[in-house]
Design an enzyme around this catalytic site. Structure first.
Site, PDB file in Angstrom:
ATOM      1  N   CYS A 435       0.842  -1.204   0.000  1.00 42.10           N
ATOM      2  CA  CYS A 435       0.000   0.000   0.000  1.00 42.10           C
ATOM      3  C   CYS A 435       0.873   1.248   0.000  1.00 42.10           C
ATOM      4  O   CYS A 435       0.925   1.991  -0.958  1.00 42.10           O
ATOM      5  CB  CYS A 435      -0.924  -0.002   1.213  1.00 42.10           C
ATOM      6  SG  CYS A 435      -2.227  -1.235   1.154  1.00 42.10           S
ATOM      7  N   GLU A 437       4.144   1.193   2.045  1.00 38.83           N
ATOM      8  CA  GLU A 437       5.211   0.843   2.969  1.00 38.83           C
ATOM      9  C   GLU A 437       6.594   1.091   2.373  1.00 38.83           C
ATOM     10  O   GLU A 437       6.880   0.715   1.249  1.00 38.83           O
ATOM     11  CB  GLU A 437       5.078  -0.624   3.386  1.00 38.83           C
ATOM     12  CG  GLU A 437       3.739  -0.924   4.041  1.00 38.83           C
ATOM     13  CD  GLU A 437       2.619  -1.142   3.045  1.00 38.83           C
ATOM     14  OE1 GLU A 437       1.711  -0.276   2.983  1.00 38.83           O
ATOM     15  OE2 GLU A 437       2.628  -2.140   2.325  1.00 38.83           O
TER      16      GLU A 437
END
Length: 791
Positions: A435, A437
């Protein structure tokens, strides 16, 4: 824009990818079972894993789809999802649920069920990692997990979140095998007590090299066979070129742009069939990796932009052909999507600090614009050096309303990596995956371990450590809500509960990491992760240069506004007592309209550049950070935090009663670092000012969603406003921002008439999805997000 790449070939491949329903693919489970029966107990665990991987690559059914130019599927065709019984042995009931459920279903045949019942379950039921994990956990861990205090990523899927480096474009697997042999030759059995373990791991890596090269050879042979029978001379020539490409890669380093893309795809298949990692392997800075090949081939006259774009679009189809492995139970709730989170980074800066945007960067933007596929997730890395033309082109695509690309702050990402101890060179080569990270691409195993329900812990704090939903004593007994005489007393109790639950989570994580290290090494992934070969250690056993574990905080908007409501209304304004508030919460505010009005509409809220609420957000974030970050993990690295939910904010809300901020029982909590739905009433500039008060640079990623109606970002002025908002947020060290550009009425119509909106795609969290594939609760949450305006 002229559709240079979306020719008839691409349209046909895209249609096949989008229209084919997802199915369970049992051949992997079948072959892996055969391999384990053959090798288990006769070789070391790493070698057994590698031999099973090789056996699968030798025997799996191959597929070359009609007209495609990049070859290789995880299954025997598009949308076939293998199962991984060594990680999670599905029950027959699981498989019926996967087949029958309305959303994120996978078709299961009678033959599949028979194979699962007669062969897979008898062998794997007690051997699977899921079985080992659940049996190894304490009763308090299981109670917390089942009650939604936290989730566990590794319960059904392997450790992942790793990203490719430049190396796979400069080395073939024969070169890797030589490196492995050199490392084996240097082993010191006289002085190194780990020498035998290292030898076993290095042998496994060498076998895994053979496995991926066997796959390449088999595809070369298949393409030649097909070419012999092909009557269309153009397709015959393409098949012969595919065969030649597969002669070169993956055994040798790629020589051309086409081969470079094929090399990446073989590596991707290797990683995602060896295990099913959280999340799928990503190519990292694809534009920078491909640019030298592009430049060479253009100069040599064998490539133009039309062909370069077509090959990228073939790769996009390959990503979209691979649905995420099937999930069940809580793991499905925390990530309910077919998306497997491969994330393409485009732009940013080069390893020597210059602007990283190049000609391939713009081709990738054109590709994502034309393809409009769920996978891969596509992002743009924006640094201070990024040309405004590139940013505006990305905004132009984003405002079309299908949720891509997302926007990431390259300068913040580099600083986050430096703060976590990476070298400047490794930081500049890094970026984001999954997502949002952050990781040092090619050098880091940065493993997400699960979501952490920050608002639920307040609910438990207010009930003296008791969970009113599961009816279990989960937390510490520190007093009931009415016992706290001040806000500070309450907040101190909340902090103690946060630490209590973080301790339970991390104790469990330590055991789980040990289980994976011992039983589930990943020799193929280890080959392509820097330092694993030189250390003789597995990716899952600390072999990477950097080894980070993440716990993701969820619901910062909900917890902030809930604490603000208590502090402001109970302890400062004395509008009602704590006892009265608890009664209102117990009744879901029914019969308590005055209290509901105060907490929902007349209390300072996060997301409005209001220091009263924002300082509470900072205090919660700061304590969560200090509770988790810096703790040692089993792999020789440390813990860090990030702030993202995937779809877990819906699940975390399901396991909660009403919250003190006016959130009703069982409704979703806030997602990412976004404000609570409807709380942000002073426009997008106020939102980014509130969000920037969080210290993003101490995290490994934060996720901010914003929603606009199409008219707000229309025209050149709208485009400039959008680009300026991104620049402004990033100048305040914001990590990430993404947009839904769609009006509420369209979403309501789509909810009521899903058949008429089959192609509607929206941004959910760190990914996009078809609106029709979302649960009703998640659809409602997206509809309820504040529609922002620049006025």
């Amino acid at each position: 824009m002229e559709e240079r790449g979306m020719n008839e070939r691409i349209k046909k491949l895209r249609r096949q990818s989008v229209d084919t329903p997802a199915r369970i693919y049992m051949e992997r489970a079948d072959l892996m079972t055969d391999a384990y029966k053959m090798y288990e107990g006769s070789v070391s665990v790493p070698e057994m894993r590698a031999l099973a991987f090789k056996y699968f690559m030798e025997h799996k059914h191959l597929c070359i789809n009609d007209g495609e130019l990049i070859v290789g599927e995880k299954g025997d065709g598009p949308q076939k999802s293998p199962t991984f019984p060594e990680l999670c042995c599905h029950t027959l009931e699981d498989m019926h649920v996967m087949n029958d459920r309305e959303l994120i279903s996978f078709k299961v045949t009678d033959e599949d069920l028979k194979l699962q019942e007669e062969k897979i379950i008898p062998y794997w039921e007690k051997r699977s990692i899921r079985h080992k994990i659940i049996n190894a956990m304490t009763p308090e861990w299981r109670d917390c997990y089942e009650s939604g205090i936290f989730t566990e990523f590794m319960e059904q899927r392997g450790p992942g979140h790793t990203v490719g480096s430049q190396k796979i474009y400069t080395k073939g697997f024969l070169d890797y095998q030589k490196d492995i042999q050199d490392a084996m030759d240097k082993l010191d059995f006289l002085n190194d007590p780990e020498a035998l373990d290292k030898q076993n791991e290095l042998k496994a890596m060498s076998i895994a090299c053979d496995a991926i090269m066997i796959l390449g050879k088999r595809y070369a042979a298949m393409a030649r066979e097909m070419a012999e029978k092909e009557t269309d001379p153009v397709r015959k020539e393409e098949l012969l070129q595919i065969a030649h490409n597969c002669d070169v890669v993956p055994a040798h380093k790629p020589e051309t742009y086409w081969q470079a893309i094929q090399m990446y795809w073989f590596v991707h298949l290797g990683v995602t069939t060896e295990l099913n990692p959280w999340d799928a392997y990503s190519p990292g800075r694809l534009d920078q990796h491909l640019y030298p090949f592009y430049e060479h081939d253009v100069e040599a006259g064998i490539l133009d932009d039309e062909k370069a774009l077509e090959l990228l679009e073939c790769l996009w189809v390959k990503f979209n052909n691979q649905p995420a492995p099937p999930k069940v139970g809580i793991t499905l709730k925390e990530s309910s999507t077919y998306t497997d989170f491969a994330n393409i980074n485009t732009g940013g800066i080069t390893p020597d600090g210059h602007d990283g945007v190049n000609d391939v960067s713009y081709l990738i933007l054109d590709c994502m614009d034309e393809m409009k596929l769920l996978q891969p997730s596509s992002n743009v890395q924006i640094s201070k050096k990024t040309p405004q033309r590139f940013l505006k082109r990305a905004c132009e695509i984003s405002r079309k309303g299908w949720g891509q690309p997302a926007f990431y702050n390259t300068d913040a990402i580099i600083q986050e990596l430096l703060n976590a101890g990476k070298s400047i060179e490794d930081a500049r080569r890094g970026g984001t995956s999954g997502c949002v990270e952050t990781g040092a691409f090619g050098n880091e195993a940065y493993i997400l371990t699960g979501y952490f329900n920050l608002p639920k812990i307040l609910e438990i704090t207010l009930h003296n450590g008791f969970d009113p939903v599961s009816n279990k004593q989960l937390g510490l007994k520190l007093g009931n809500a009415e016992d706290f005489k001040s806000y500070d007393e309450l907040f101190e109790a909340y902090k103690k509960q946060v630490r209590h639950f973080a301790d339970i989570k991390i104790r469990g994580n330590n055991v789980i990491e040990k289980i994976y290290k011992e039983y589930m090494p990943a020799p193929f992934l280890s080959i392509i992760t820097n330092d694993c070969i030189s250390k003789g250690k597995d990716y899952n056993g600390g072999g990477a240069r950097y080894n980070t574990s993440y716990i993701q905080g969820v619901g910062i908007g909900t917890i902030t506004d809930s604490l603000a409501a208590i502090k402001y209304n109970v302890f400062e304004q004395h509008r009602f007592t704590m006892h009265e508030l608890m009664e209102a919460l117990d009744h879901n505010f029914e019969g308590y309209p005055e209290i509901y009005n105060f907490v929902a509409n007349k209390t300072p809220k996060y997301g409005n550049d209001d220091d009263y609420a924002d300082e509470i957000m900072e205090s919660v974030f700061d304590y969560y950070y200090h509770t988790v970050s810096g703790r040692p993990n089993v792999r020789g690295g440390t813990y860090r935090i990030n702030m993202l939910p995937t779809t877990c904010h819906v699940y975390f809300g399901e396991v909660m009663l009403a919250s003190p901020n006016g959130r009703l029982a069982h409704k979703p909590v806030s997602e990412g670092i976004s404000p609570e739905k409807g709380a942000d009433v002073h426009g997008p500039t106020a939102v980014i000012k509130s969000c920037s008060k969080m210290d993003h640079l101490r995290t490994g990623g934060t996720l901010l969603n914003q929603k606009f109606t199409p008219s707000v970002v229309a025209g050149e002025e709208g485009l400039d406003n959008m680009a300026n908002l991104v620049r402004s947020y990033f100048s305040m060290d914001g990590h990430h921002i993404q947009f839904n550009v769609i009006d509420r009425q369209t979403l309501i119509d789509a909810q009521n008439n899903p058949e008429e909106y089959k192609d509607l795609i929206v941004r959910v969290a760190g990914y996009s999805d078809h609106f029709r594939n979302l649960s009703r609760a998640l659809q409602d949450e997206i509809i309820a997000r504040t529609e922002q305006s620049f006025n």
